[in-house]
Design a protein around this motif. Structure first.
Motif, PDB file in Angstrom:
ATOM      1  N   VAL A 229     -79.513 -44.479 -57.903  1.00  0.00           N
ATOM      2  CA  VAL A 229     -80.772 -45.058 -58.376  1.00  0.00           C
ATOM      3  C   VAL A 229     -80.772 -45.345 -59.876  1.00  0.00           C
ATOM      4  N   THR A 230     -79.633 -45.210 -60.528  1.00  0.00           N
ATOM      5  CA  THR A 230     -79.533 -45.700 -61.905  1.00  0.00           C
ATOM      6  C   THR A 230     -79.113 -47.172 -61.923  1.00  0.00           C
ATOM      7  N   THR A 231     -78.926 -47.746 -60.736  1.00  0.00           N
ATOM      8  CA  THR A 231     -78.569 -49.162 -60.616  1.00  0.00           C
ATOM      9  C   THR A 231     -79.724 -49.925 -59.988  1.00  0.00           C
ATOM     10  N   LEU A 232     -79.722 -51.236 -60.177  1.00  0.00           N
ATOM     11  CA  LEU A 232     -80.756 -52.074 -59.590  1.00  0.00           C
ATOM     12  C   LEU A 232     -80.745 -51.974 -58.068  1.00  0.00           C
ATOM     13  N   GLY A 233     -79.550 -52.030 -57.480  1.00  0.00           N
ATOM     14  CA  GLY A 233     -79.447 -51.936 -56.028  1.00  0.00           C
ATOM     15  C   GLY A 233     -79.955 -50.615 -55.491  1.00  0.00           C
ATOM     16  N   GLY A 234     -79.672 -49.526 -56.200  1.00  0.00           N
ATOM     17  CA  GLY A 234     -80.130 -48.220 -55.751  1.00  0.00           C
ATOM     18  C   GLY A 234     -81.641 -48.096 -55.776  1.00  0.00           C
ATOM     19  N   ILE A 235     -82.283 -48.666 -56.796  1.00  0.00           N
ATOM     20  CA  ILE A 235     -83.749 -48.619 -56.855  1.00  0.00           C
ATOM     21  C   ILE A 235     -84.354 -49.472 -55.757  1.00  0.00           C
ATOM     22  N   VAL A 236     -83.759 -50.642 -55.501  1.00  0.00           N
ATOM     23  CA  VAL A 236     -84.237 -51.486 -54.394  1.00  0.00           C
ATOM     24  C   VAL A 236     -84.135 -50.719 -53.079  1.00  0.00           C
ATOM     25  N   ALA A 237     -83.002 -50.054 -52.866  1.00  0.00           N
ATOM     26  CA  ALA A 237     -82.812 -49.293 -51.633  1.00  0.00           C
ATOM     27  C   ALA A 237     -83.874 -48.220 -51.479  1.00  0.00           C
ATOM     28  N   ASP A 238     -84.227 -47.544 -52.569  1.00  0.00           N
ATOM     29  CA  ASP A 238     -85.230 -46.490 -52.495  1.00  0.00           C
ATOM     30  C   ASP A 238     -86.626 -47.060 -52.280  1.00  0.00           C
ATOM     31  N   GLU A 239     -86.954 -48.147 -52.973  1.00  0.00           N
ATOM     32  CA  GLU A 239     -88.280 -48.758 -52.821  1.00  0.00           C
ATOM     33  C   GLU A 239     -88.468 -49.355 -51.426  1.00  0.00           C
ATOM     34  N   TRP A 240     -87.414 -49.866 -50.844  1.00  0.00           N
ATOM     35  CA  TRP A 240     -87.474 -50.513 -49.540  1.00  0.00           C
ATOM     36  C   TRP A 240     -87.329 -49.519 -48.396  1.00  0.00           C
ATOM     37  N   ALA A 241     -86.924 -48.289 -48.702  1.00  0.00           N
ATOM     38  CA  ALA A 241     -86.513 -47.340 -47.670  1.00  0.00           C
ATOM     39  C   ALA A 241     -87.593 -47.091 -46.628  1.00  0.00           C
ATOM     40  N   PHE A 242     -88.811 -46.780 -47.048  1.00  0.00           N
ATOM     41  CA  PHE A 242     -89.841 -46.417 -46.078  1.00  0.00           C
ATOM     42  C   PHE A 242     -90.210 -47.607 -45.200  1.00  0.00           C
ATOM     43  N   LEU A 243     -90.517 -48.741 -45.837  1.00  0.00           N
ATOM     44  CA  LEU A 243     -90.932 -49.913 -45.074  1.00  0.00           C
ATOM     45  C   LEU A 243     -89.787 -50.490 -44.252  1.00  0.00           C
ATOM     46  N   GLY A 244     -88.594 -50.522 -44.835  1.00  0.00           N
ATOM     47  CA  GLY A 244     -87.454 -51.097 -44.130  1.00  0.00           C
ATOM     48  C   GLY A 244     -87.053 -50.319 -42.897  1.00  0.00           C
ATOM     49  N   THR A 245     -87.110 -48.991 -42.980  1.00  0.00           N
ATOM     50  CA  THR A 245     -86.711 -48.177 -41.838  1.00  0.00           C
ATOM     51  C   THR A 245     -87.771 -48.155 -40.735  1.00  0.00           C
ATOM     52  N   VAL A 246     -88.911 -48.733 -40.999  1.00  0.00           N
ATOM     53  CA  VAL A 246     -89.917 -48.947 -39.953  1.00  0.00           C
ATOM     54  C   VAL A 246     -89.825 -50.370 -39.421  1.00  0.00           C
ATOM     55  N   LEU A 247     -89.679 -51.322 -40.326  1.00  0.00           N
ATOM     56  CA  LEU A 247     -89.705 -52.734 -39.958  1.00  0.00           C
ATOM     57  C   LEU A 247     -88.537 -53.128 -39.070  1.00  0.00           C
ATOM     58  N   VAL A 248     -87.327 -52.739 -39.441  1.00  0.00           N
ATOM     59  CA  VAL A 248     -86.142 -53.160 -38.686  1.00  0.00           C
ATOM     60  C   VAL A 248     -86.124 -52.577 -37.267  1.00  0.00           C
ATOM     61  N   PRO A 249     -86.383 -51.282 -37.073  1.00  0.00           N
ATOM     62  CA  PRO A 249     -86.468 -50.789 -35.693  1.00  0.00           C
ATOM     63  C   PRO A 249     -87.565 -51.465 -34.869  1.00  0.00           C
ATOM     64  N   LEU A 250     -88.730 -51.725 -35.484  1.00  0.00           N
ATOM     65  CA  LEU A 250     -89.806 -52.379 -34.743  1.00  0.00           C
ATOM     66  C   LEU A 250     -89.432 -53.798 -34.361  1.00  0.00           C
ATOM     67  N   LEU A 251     -88.680 -54.486 -35.213  1.00  0.00           N
ATOM     68  CA  LEU A 251     -88.197 -55.823 -34.862  1.00  0.00           C
ATOM     69  C   LEU A 251     -87.395 -55.762 -33.565  1.00  0.00           C
ATOM     70  N   ALA A 252     -86.452 -54.820 -33.488  1.00  0.00           N
ATOM     71  CA  ALA A 252     -85.610 -54.701 -32.298  1.00  0.00           C
ATOM     72  C   ALA A 252     -86.429 -54.316 -31.069  1.00  0.00           C
ATOM     73  N   VAL A 253     -87.320 -53.347 -31.215  1.00  0.00           N
ATOM     74  CA  VAL A 253     -88.127 -52.902 -30.075  1.00  0.00           C
ATOM     75  C   VAL A 253     -89.023 -54.029 -29.574  1.00  0.00           C
ATOM     76  N   SER A 254     -89.642 -54.763 -30.489  1.00  0.00           N
ATOM     77  CA  SER A 254     -90.542 -55.846 -30.110  1.00  0.00           C
ATOM     78  C   SER A 254     -89.826 -56.900 -29.273  1.00  0.00           C
ATOM     79  N   LEU A 255     -88.658 -57.351 -29.729  1.00  0.00           N
ATOM     80  CA  LEU A 255     -87.948 -58.413 -29.028  1.00  0.00           C
ATOM     81  C   LEU A 255     -87.375 -57.942 -27.696  1.00  0.00           C
ATOM     82  N   VAL A 256     -86.921 -56.688 -27.642  1.00  0.00           N
ATOM     83  CA  VAL A 256     -86.391 -56.171 -26.376  1.00  0.00           C
ATOM     84  C   VAL A 256     -87.512 -55.994 -25.356  1.00  0.00           C
ATOM     85  N   ALA A 257     -88.632 -55.421 -25.772  1.00  0.00           N
ATOM     86  CA  ALA A 257     -89.761 -55.246 -24.849  1.00  0.00           C
ATOM     87  C   ALA A 257     -90.255 -56.598 -24.340  1.00  0.00           C
TER      88      ALA A 257
END
Length: 534
Positions: free
Chosen positions: A79-107
């Motif tokens: 997290v001393t890098t730009l990419g690391g901060i992006v990963a941390d800021e995106w972590a909560f929303l991204g780990t919800v959004l991507v699984p829901l994308l897969a579940v939605s399309l499969v269902a």
């Protein structure tokens, strides 16, 4: 079954891939474009906020080693890098959004098609039993691959080195493939598309809890390796010790889940699930004689699930109030979050807003049951009896609102109990419970949008989820994205402020209730005048 069908369980997959691409084109475009734009905006927002090495070091100092942030977003690597901060800021929303994308399309492509009787017609044309599942898997994998490529390109365009950008994007591709497998397996176990959602969301909550406990507890650190969410972060894409071998874990997990799903799809009857439905009593209860009683009975199965999620989210977030407050108070990181209030108060206001988002999602899903019943032909059967259209639609809408109220209460009380234990302030219990219920007017607007779309354009009712999704974006990433005031105003939750830090906006609450009622009346009147089914 013919010998040909037995010999090629995936016969017709290519044709069904083309069918799925056409049938799901708007869902695919919406999920992919929305996710890409949101991630790209996050990258640009973080690049603007943390432009210098000193700013990035300050971010790292604030969150590294803090159990509150590690439980919420995971262990921050690089997290001393730009990419690391992006990963941390995106972590909560991204780990919800991507699984829901897969579940939605499969269902959508498996159980819902089977419920509507479309798969029976398709299978009668010599299509193999595994072909529909294989086609959905190909389409979802392609969608996830496009999303991963776009994520990597967004990072590279912001100046992040290509190699860690690709590794990070591949980690999210692996996460999505795991939930593709989870949803595919769930579609063989249960009979309804709602059941697939329940399996996918249940797995996500369990994975989140295992990852959170493993991240903050040395004694239970092994638990994190059971969670696919930890596999994602353990690539450490932006750290000095980046590694690729954790990508093998989601690849193996997805392959195993899909393999089991393919085996099971050939061993169950069409229209049935391996988990047998429980036979009901010979005579219905008198409560089921009315549309409202029947709607409440249907909603009862989902209330427990939503309450469990609210209990976990509220309780876990609330219990970390002391640690989060200490981290925010010792750095500039929480300036926008706390907005002049005590750091712990600002953090708990965000927690209550997350609970409100869960309640809004529960309300929209409950109103969506109207369209599900109409598509399945159940609406025609109910309306053939002496039941008015308004009364029938209001029954499920009322059950959906009731579910949302319960979720608000449970989540608010859980957050209050956790915060009271963390801060040793028993008064937090009532304060946070009242704050959560205070978001009810905004939740009603989300339900009103779903009801209005059901009446006016029933095929477009899934667009109601955009209201919840945008409210989540404003709550979680509004400051990072530097959203203008008019964009924030599109979120119904934002009109009520950060509760309980801000003084309750009574005028805004009245206006929100008025808007919700107007949307509801519009939806009911439009439903009364249109064809059924539409």
């Amino acid at each position: 079954m013919t010998s040909r069908a037995r010999g090629d369980v995936a016969a017709g997959t290519g044709t069904l891939v083309r069918v799925r691409l056409r049938a799901d084109r708007w869902a695919l475009v919406s999920w992919t474009a929305g996710s890409v734009l949101l991630f790209a905006g996050t990258v640009q927002g973080v690049a603007g906020l943390y432009a210098t090495a000193d700013q990035r070091q300050g971010y790292a100092d604030a969150i590294t080693g803090n159990p509150a942030f590690e439980a919420i977003n995971g262990i921050p690597y690089g997290v001393t890098t730009l990419g690391g901060i992006v990963a941390d800021e995106w972590a909560f929303l991204g780990t919800v959004l991507v699984p829901l994308l897969a579940v939605s399309l499969v269902a959508r492509g498996t159980r819902r098609e089977e419920e509507d009787g479309l798969l029976e017609l398709v299978r009668s044309r010599g299509v193999g039993p595994a072909a529909p599942l294989a086609a959905v898997s190909v389409v979802v994998t392609a969608c996830l691959a496009v999303l991963a490529l776009a994520m990597g390109a967004s990072l590279a365009a912001a100046g992040v080195p290509i190699a860690p950008s690709v590794l990070y994007a591949a980690s999210y591709l692996g996460l999505g493939l795991v939930w593709l497998g989870v949803a595919a397996l769930g579609a063989q176990l249960v009979r309804r598309s709602r059941g697939v959602w329940a399996v996918g969301l249940g797995a996500l909550v369990l994975a989140y809890v295992l990852r959170a406990v493993g991240d903050v507890s040395d004694a239970a650190s092994w638990l994190r390796w059971i969670s696919p969410l930890a596999w994602l972060q353990e690539t450490r894409a932006f750290a000095d010790d980046a590694r690729t071998w954790p990508l093998l874990l989601p690849a193996a997990g997805a392959a195993a889940l899909l393999g089991v799903a393919v085996v099971l799809v050939g061993r169950r009857d069409l229209g049935a699930g391996l988990v047998a439905s429980r036979s009901g009593p010979a005579h219905a209860s008198a409560l089921l004689a009315s549309p409202l009683g029947l709607a409440v009975r249907r909603a009862a199965g989902t209330v427990g699930g939503w309450c469990a999620v609210a209990l976990v989210v509220g309780g876990v977030f609330g219990a970390l109030a002391k640690e989060a407050g200490a981290a925010l108070g010792s750095s500039d990181l929480g300036g926008a979050l706390t907005a002049g209030a005590e750091p712990a108060d600002g953090y708990l206001a965000l927690t209550v807003e997350v609970v409100a988002l869960l309640a809004a999602a529960a309300a929209v899903l409950g109103v969506a049951a109207l369209r599900e019943q109409e598509s399945a032909g159940l609406a025609e059967e109910a309306l053939a009896r002496p039941v008015g259209r308004r009364r029938w639609a209001l029954a499920d809408t009322g059950a959906a609102v009731g579910t949302a109220v319960v979720v608000l209460l449970v989540g608010g009380l859980a957050a209050g109990l956790g915060a009271a234990a963390s801060l040793d302030e028993p008064a937090r219990i009532g304060t946070l419970a009242r704050a959560a219920v205070g978001y009810l007017p905004a939740v009603l607007v989300c339900a009103g949008v779903a009801l209005a779309l059901f009446g006016i354009a029933p095929r477009a009712q899934p667009a109601a989820w955009a209201t919840v999704a945008w409210a989540a974006v404003v709550a979680m990433l509004g400051d990072t994205l530097r959203l203008p005031a008019w964009a924030r105003d599109l979120s119904p939750l934002d009109h009520l402020g950060a509760l309980p830090v801000d003084t309750y906006a009574n005028v805004a609450a009245v206006w929100l209730v008025a808007v919700a009622l107007a949307l509801g009346v519009l939806g009911l009147e439009s439903f009364r005048r249109r064809d059924v089914p539409a």
